[in-house]
Motif scaffolding. Sequence first.
Motif, mmCIF file in Angstrom:
data_model
loop_
_atom_site.group_PDB
_atom_site.id
_atom_site.type_symbol
_atom_site.label_atom_id
_atom_site.label_comp_id
_atom_site.label_asym_id
_atom_site.label_seq_id
_atom_site.Cartn_x
_atom_site.Cartn_y
_atom_site.Cartn_z
ATOM 1 N N LEU A 88 0.823 -1.205 0.000
ATOM 2 C CA LEU A 88 0.000 0.000 0.000
ATOM 3 C C LEU A 88 0.861 1.260 0.000
ATOM 4 C CD1 LEU A 88 -2.821 -1.000 2.482
ATOM 5 C CD2 LEU A 88 -2.888 -0.987 0.018
ATOM 6 N N LEU A 89 2.088 1.169 0.425
ATOM 7 C CA LEU A 89 2.969 2.329 0.430
ATOM 8 C C LEU A 89 3.991 2.144 -0.671
ATOM 9 C CD1 LEU A 89 3.630 2.776 4.226
ATOM 10 C CD2 LEU A 89 2.187 4.159 2.771
ATOM 11 N N PRO A 90 3.908 2.999 -1.721
ATOM 12 C CA PRO A 90 4.869 2.853 -2.818
ATOM 13 C C PRO A 90 6.233 3.414 -2.431
ATOM 14 C CG PRO A 90 3.343 4.637 -3.297
ATOM 15 C CD PRO A 90 2.919 4.017 -2.003
ATOM 16 N N ASP A 91 7.144 3.080 -3.268
ATOM 17 C CA ASP A 91 8.494 3.574 -3.081
ATOM 18 C C ASP A 91 8.486 5.057 -3.397
ATOM 19 O OD1 ASP A 91 11.198 3.466 -2.624
ATOM 20 O OD2 ASP A 91 11.639 3.145 -4.753
ATOM 21 N N LEU A 92 9.260 5.816 -2.661
ATOM 22 C CA LEU A 92 9.246 7.255 -2.785
ATOM 23 C C LEU A 92 9.718 7.690 -4.172
ATOM 24 C CD1 LEU A 92 8.691 9.921 -1.358
ATOM 25 C CD2 LEU A 92 11.053 9.888 -0.578
ATOM 26 N N GLY A 93 10.672 7.089 -4.759
ATOM 27 C CA GLY A 93 11.183 7.427 -6.099
ATOM 28 C C GLY A 93 10.122 7.188 -7.163
ATOM 29 N N GLU A 94 9.466 6.075 -7.029
ATOM 30 C CA GLU A 94 8.389 5.789 -7.989
ATOM 31 C C GLU A 94 7.259 6.785 -7.843
ATOM 32 O OE1 GLU A 94 6.987 1.790 -7.620
ATOM 33 O OE2 GLU A 94 8.899 0.966 -8.186
ATOM 34 N N LEU A 95 6.993 7.179 -6.614
ATOM 35 C CA LEU A 95 5.919 8.126 -6.356
ATOM 36 C C LEU A 95 6.257 9.474 -6.992
ATOM 37 C CD1 LEU A 95 3.193 8.530 -4.957
ATOM 38 C CD2 LEU A 95 4.438 9.241 -2.937
#
Length: 185
Positions: free
Chosen positions: A19-26
Amino acid sequence: MITAASLLAAPKEETFNPLLPDLGELIFGGVAFIVVLLVVGKLLTPRIQKTLEDRADAIEGGLKRAEDAQAEAQRTLAQYREQLAEARHEAARLREEAREQGAQIKAELREEAQAEARRLIEAAHAQIEADRQQAMSQLRGEIGRLSTDLASRIVGESLEDEARQRRIVDRFLDELESSNTQAVR
């Protein structure tokens, strides 16, 4: 084999949370979304809007043209009906004129026929009168000749004198005519 102790002794890895994506992908996804939104907003939206307006104008123009065409058709129909009424009126007037001319021609022919009949009757009366006069003169001549012959035989003398003979015959016929007119009355 991995034992439970080795698992426990291994360093702890970060646990993956779907449910929590990776910050870079976000961040990359957000920037790509903004770029796509700007491209769609700046380039495609005006074109789409213009196409929709053109289509709306075409539809409204088609409706306007259809209304104009229908109004023109109504005007043409009204003109046609007016011309048809005028043509019917003109045809009725022509029929009436023809009927009047026919009656006039008929009356003229009747008058001409009656005049011709009167002329023929008058000519026939004149011919009959001429024939009667001719017959009377022939009859007078014949009666005169027969009466002088008869008188010569009765008297025993010749009545050959023509002037005398005519006087006697004329007097005899006059007396005969006067006695006939008195008998008719």
